[in-house]
Design a protein around this motif. Structure first.
Motif, mmCIF file in Angstrom:
data_model
loop_
_atom_site.group_PDB
_atom_site.id
_atom_site.type_symbol
_atom_site.label_atom_id
_atom_site.label_comp_id
_atom_site.label_asym_id
_atom_site.label_seq_id
_atom_site.Cartn_x
_atom_site.Cartn_y
_atom_site.Cartn_z
ATOM 1 N N SER A 153 0.727 -0.822 -0.507
ATOM 2 C CA SER A 153 0.155 0.132 -0.544
ATOM 3 C C SER A 153 1.303 1.481 0.103
ATOM 4 C CB SER A 153 -0.935 0.489 1.087
ATOM 5 O OG SER A 153 -1.357 1.589 1.266
ATOM 6 N N SER A 184 0.980 4.343 -2.766
ATOM 7 C CA SER A 184 0.691 5.510 -2.587
ATOM 8 C C SER A 184 2.314 6.312 -3.399
ATOM 9 C CB SER A 184 1.094 5.899 -0.898
ATOM 10 O OG SER A 184 1.265 7.117 -0.990
ATOM 11 N N ARG A 234 2.910 6.862 -6.738
ATOM 12 C CA ARG A 234 1.278 7.646 -6.999
ATOM 13 C C ARG A 234 1.887 9.224 -6.635
ATOM 14 N NH1 ARG A 234 -2.646 5.416 -5.061
ATOM 15 N NH2 ARG A 234 -1.883 6.016 -2.606
ATOM 16 N N GLU A 235 2.490 9.240 -5.959
ATOM 17 C CA GLU A 235 3.230 10.364 -5.245
ATOM 18 C C GLU A 235 4.397 11.333 -6.204
ATOM 19 O OE1 GLU A 235 3.758 10.883 -0.954
ATOM 20 O OE2 GLU A 235 1.785 10.325 -0.601
#
Length: 128
Positions: free
Chosen positions: A53, A57, A60-61
């Motif tokens: 997870s 994240s 994506r960032e």
């Protein structure tokens, strides 16, 4: 995405950096757990879920940051192109203005009586 200041972008990058450190720590915990003689399946599952997870994240960032940098880079290239085009236009207008003055002078000389042109030339020679 709303306009974000440089400071806010740096803060976001710092948060992402901290997440990367957390991912490395979680990976270390998973490896330690798996190295035990009797690893806890529950701990490994929970840790790997958290790891995956957090990794998504981070991806994506980082993608958002990369897209922003690409966008800024394209804007700067476009600004340079626009500046160059404006300069080219400005220089062309200056040349047109010079040609216009030369044409006006030629028309003036064409319509002027021959005697006034000769007087002008004599006055011009005297000044030299």
């Amino acid at each position: 995405m709303a306009t974000v200041s440089v400071e806010e972008r740096i803060d976001e990058l710092d948060k992402t950096r901290k997440k990367v450190l957390s991912v490395v720590e979680i990976a270390d915990q998973i490896l330690h757990e798996l190295a035990n003689d009797h690893p806890s399946e529950e701990v490994v599952k929970k840790s790997t879920t958290t790891f995956a997870s957090l990794l998504e994240s981070i991806e994506r960032e980082l993608t958002q940051h990369i897209n922003h940098l690409v966008s800024v880079s394209k804007e700067q290239q476009q600004e340079h192109v626009t500046y160059t085009q404006e300069k080219d236009c400005e220089l062309a207008l200056m040349r047109v203005s010079q040609v216009k003055k030369m044409i006006e002078k030629a028309i003036e000389l064409h319509h002027a009586p021959l005697s006034s042109i000769q007087n002008n030339e004599i006055e011009h020679m005297d000044q030299s």
